[in-house]
Design an enzyme around this catalytic site. Structure first.
Site, PDB file in Angstrom:
ATOM      1  N   HIS A 228       4.387  -1.287 -17.182  1.00 48.34           N
ATOM      2  CA  HIS A 228       3.895  -2.546 -16.594  1.00 48.34           C
ATOM      3  C   HIS A 228       5.030  -3.090 -15.715  1.00 48.34           C
ATOM      4  CE1 HIS A 228       1.718  -6.190 -16.066  1.00 48.34           C
ATOM      5  NE2 HIS A 228       1.720  -6.699 -17.279  1.00 48.34           N
ATOM      6  N   HIS A 267      -2.136   3.230 -10.243  1.00 48.68           N
ATOM      7  CA  HIS A 267      -2.549   1.932 -10.778  1.00 48.68           C
ATOM      8  C   HIS A 267      -3.850   2.095 -11.547  1.00 48.68           C
ATOM      9  CE1 HIS A 267      -3.491  -2.331 -11.045  1.00 48.68           C
ATOM     10  NE2 HIS A 267      -2.201  -2.509 -10.859  1.00 48.68           N
ATOM     11  N   ASP A 318       5.386  -2.241  -7.443  1.00 46.28           N
ATOM     12  CA  ASP A 318       6.782  -2.059  -7.843  1.00 46.28           C
ATOM     13  C   ASP A 318       7.572  -1.156  -6.911  1.00 46.28           C
ATOM     14  OD1 ASP A 318       6.763  -3.642 -10.199  1.00 46.28           O
ATOM     15  OD2 ASP A 318       5.486  -2.124 -11.111  1.00 46.28           O
TER      16      ASP A 318
HETATM   17  N1  COA Z   1       3.412   9.610 -11.223  1.00 52.11           N
HETATM   18  C1  COA Z   1       2.878  10.826 -11.359  1.00 52.11           C
HETATM   19  N2  COA Z   1       1.609  11.043 -11.736  1.00 52.11           N
HETATM   20  C2  COA Z   1       0.867   9.956 -11.989  1.00 52.11           C
HETATM   21  C3  COA Z   1       1.358   8.640 -11.849  1.00 52.11           C
HETATM   22  C4  COA Z   1       2.687   8.504 -11.445  1.00 52.11           C
HETATM   23  N3  COA Z   1       3.218   7.296 -11.286  1.00 52.11           N
HETATM   24  N4  COA Z   1       0.382   7.756 -12.152  1.00 52.11           N
HETATM   25  C5  COA Z   1      -0.678   8.477 -12.476  1.00 52.11           C
HETATM   26  N5  COA Z   1      -0.390   9.812 -12.369  1.00 52.11           N
HETATM   27  C6  COA Z   1      -1.266  10.904 -12.620  1.00 52.11           C
HETATM   28  C7  COA Z   1      -1.358  11.207 -14.110  1.00 52.11           C
HETATM   29  O1  COA Z   1      -0.366  12.099 -14.542  1.00 52.11           O
HETATM   30  C8  COA Z   1      -2.740  11.770 -14.182  1.00 52.11           C
HETATM   31  O2  COA Z   1      -2.693  13.076 -13.655  1.00 52.11           O
HETATM   32  P1  COA Z   1      -3.588  14.249 -14.274  1.00 52.11           P
HETATM   33  O3  COA Z   1      -5.002  13.795 -14.075  1.00 52.11           O
HETATM   34  O4  COA Z   1      -3.197  15.446 -13.494  1.00 52.11           O
HETATM   35  O5  COA Z   1      -3.210  14.305 -15.721  1.00 52.11           O
HETATM   36  C9  COA Z   1      -3.523  10.928 -13.195  1.00 52.11           C
HETATM   37  O6  COA Z   1      -2.571  10.533 -12.216  1.00 52.11           O
HETATM   38  C10 COA Z   1      -4.150   9.708 -13.830  1.00 52.11           C
HETATM   39  O7  COA Z   1      -3.115   9.031 -14.549  1.00 52.11           O
HETATM   40  P2  COA Z   1      -3.332   7.893 -15.626  1.00 52.11           P
HETATM   41  O8  COA Z   1      -2.035   7.540 -16.268  1.00 52.11           O
HETATM   42  O9  COA Z   1      -4.486   8.279 -16.506  1.00 52.11           O
HETATM   43  O10 COA Z   1      -3.799   6.742 -14.674  1.00 52.11           O
HETATM   44  P3  COA Z   1      -3.983   5.304 -15.097  1.00 52.11           P
HETATM   45  O11 COA Z   1      -4.786   4.735 -14.031  1.00 52.11           O
HETATM   46  O12 COA Z   1      -4.481   5.165 -16.462  1.00 52.11           O
HETATM   47  O13 COA Z   1      -2.467   4.764 -15.136  1.00 52.11           O
HETATM   48  C11 COA Z   1      -0.516   3.648 -14.645  1.00 52.11           C
HETATM   49  C12 COA Z   1      -2.019   3.694 -14.440  1.00 52.11           C
HETATM   50  C13 COA Z   1       0.057   2.446 -13.884  1.00 52.11           C
HETATM   51  C14 COA Z   1      -0.191   3.487 -16.136  1.00 52.11           C
HETATM   52  C15 COA Z   1       0.115   4.941 -14.131  1.00 52.11           C
HETATM   53  O14 COA Z   1      -0.245   5.144 -12.788  1.00 52.11           O
HETATM   54  C16 COA Z   1       1.614   4.963 -14.291  1.00 52.11           C
HETATM   55  O15 COA Z   1       2.114   5.240 -15.380  1.00 52.11           O
HETATM   56  N6  COA Z   1       2.389   4.659 -13.213  1.00 52.11           N
HETATM   57  C17 COA Z   1       3.808   4.618 -13.287  1.00 52.11           C
HETATM   58  C18 COA Z   1       4.276   3.268 -13.853  1.00 52.11           C
HETATM   59  C19 COA Z   1       4.111   2.142 -12.865  1.00 52.11           C
HETATM   60  O16 COA Z   1       4.460   2.271 -11.700  1.00 52.11           O
HETATM   61  N7  COA Z   1       3.600   1.037 -13.382  1.00 52.11           N
HETATM   62  C20 COA Z   1       3.414  -0.182 -12.598  1.00 52.11           C
HETATM   63  C21 COA Z   1       1.967  -0.521 -12.483  1.00 52.11           C
HETATM   64  S1  COA Z   1       1.728  -1.902 -11.425  1.00 52.11           S
END
Ligand code: COA
Length: 389
Positions: A228, A267, A318
């Site tokens: 987050h 996201h 971010d």
């Molecule tokens: N880097 C690399 N791969 C990523 C990614 C990232 N930052 N964010 C998502 N992915 C990939 C996942 O590995 C997954 O790939 P797969 O289908 O091959 O397994 C796919 O994209 C979906 O990921 P998922 O985590 O299920 O998406 P989500 O929508 O539930 O997650 C977040 C959202 C924000 C938790 C996730 O994008 C993340 O962890 N980002 C990094 C942390 C961040 O920047 N947070 C700030 C948010 S404002």
């Protein structure tokens, strides 16, 4: 009856994606089109023409303030910015090598103990608490920073706003207008964002009719996590790890091949470019140019391209805030706290919205554990090696 037998739709490990927990008139995200509005106003208009204080007012009072309303609002914040001595004493007592988010969480919890009206749930008392909380976040963080550096905390400047005061109380120097404005725009962009994890934590706590300090303490704990608010600190660590522009592509390939998440991308709601990232990218370029070094924003842009080419992931808020804060000279450990300085206005707005039409938030879980286990008296139970080692 157990939860599972009558649970209508077990969510499994879906992280509640798509679940709607209630109504709000504060902010709305259109994830498909990459749009964000606060009370109907487009985030781009607010970022280009408003101030953080106007946005906080908008969130709490459902309209942008007139000039005299704004002046009165800013004066109320200014009057509440100084820390009570007892709170400064708490900041002196806690470990100086903790994270600022831990210090902020502890200080806000303590602040509730010092408020004799902590349990007054009237609208007037709620506004009073929201003002106090929003006013003191920068003061708490700057005081903790200075105490940790073995320096005396600096009293807030009576004629500076939230953003400028935050920079001022770190160093004792009044920041130049452009630096203060850059931080101000970043605060506008972070003020509210639908039902994000920390806001949800805040309203779950508020829905029990617990007090506002407790709700905001819960929210700070949730914001701290790297998935987050903590992601902006991860971005700068990544950029430092990459080191130079020529390493970006190989670094991204290595991370993605290893299935590692790269902070600042992806996201849960946006399936398009995050509109906050659009604004922050613009600002990051301006800040870099005026500081005479665009190294960090250039590397970030290259990283954005490389991640898009390989994984088709958009940047989130971010990604570019990291190089903005870094170039402004804010210590990395204070990147997530900057997010909190802004988001407290949104948390308070959601908490007040929750109190105004409260229903205890009490979801259910899909029970996947054992059933029908035979009870064994303590004398007959076998040792569990996991606990004896
Ligand atoms: N880097 C690399 N791969 C990523 C990614 C990232 N930052 N964010 C998502 N992915 C990939 C996942 O590995 C997954 O790939 P797969 O289908 O091959 O397994 C796919 O994209 C979906 O990921 P998922 O985590 O299920 O998406 P989500 O929508 O539930 O997650 C977040 C959202 C924000 C938790 C996730 O994008 C993340 O962890 N980002 C990094 C942390 C961040 O920047 N947070 C700030 C948010 S404002």
């Amino acid at each position: 009856m157990s939860d599972v037998l009558s649970a209508p739709q077990p969510m499994g490990q879906t992280g509640l994606r798509g679940a709607v927990v209630g109504d709000t008139s504060l902010s709305s995200i259109n994830g498909e089109e990459g749009k964000l509005i606060y009370r109907g106003l487009d985030i781009h208009d607010l970022a280009r023409s408003s101030t953080f204080e106007e946005v906080a007012y908008l969130l709490w009072f459902d309209a942008l303030p007139s000039r005299s309303n704004l002046d009165a609002f800013c004066a109320k914040l200014s009057a509440r910015r100084s820390l009570p001595d007892k709170l400064t004493a708490v900041l002196r007592d806690i470990p100086a090598d903790g994270t600022p988010m831990d210090a902020l969480r502890t200080a806000v919890s303590a602040l509730g103990l010092f408020d004799p009206n902590v349990n007054d749930m009237s609208r007037e008392a709620q506004i009073e608490k929201a003002l106090t909380l929003t006013a003191v976040f920068p003061s708490i963080l700057a005081a903790y920073y200075r105490i940790a550096q073995r320096l005396e905390p600096i009293a807030p400047h009576p004629s500076l706003g939230t953003a400028a005061n935050f920079l001022y109380m770190f160093t004792g120097s009044v920041p130049d207008e452009s630096a203060a404005r850059v931080l101000d725009v970043s605060l506008i962009l972070h003020a509210d964002h639908g039902m994000n994890a920390s806001t949800f934590a805040a309203i779950v706590t508020a829905s029990t009719l617990s007090d506002m300090y407790s709700a905001i303490t819960s929210a700070i704990g949730a914001l701290k996590g790297p998935l987050h608010g903590g992601a902006n600190e991860g971005v700068i660590h990544n950029l430092q790890d990459v080191g130079e522009m020529q390493n970006v592509d190989a670094w991204v390939t290595r991370k993605l091949n290893a299935h590692e998440k790269i902070m600042g991308f992806g996201h849960a709601v946006y399936k398009a470019y995050d509109p906050r990232a659009t604004e922050l990218k613009r600002i990051a370029k301006e800040v870099g140019a005026s500081a005479g070094t665009t190294k960090w924003v250039d590397m970030t842009e290259r990283m954005e391209q490389a991640v898009w080419n390989t994984k088709r992931l958009y940047p989130n808020v971010d990604l570019y805030s990291a190089s903005v804060y870094y170039t402004l000279g804010i210590p990395t450990a204070y990147f997530t706290p900057v997010f909190a300085i802004s988001r407290v206005s949104g948390w308070c707005a959601h908490v007040m919205e929750q109190y105004a039409d409260n229903k205890l938030l009490r979801p259910r879980a899909n029970y996947v554990g054992a059933r029908g286990v035979e009870y064994v008296p303590v004398a007959e139970r076998k040792d569990d090696v996991r606990l004896l080692s």
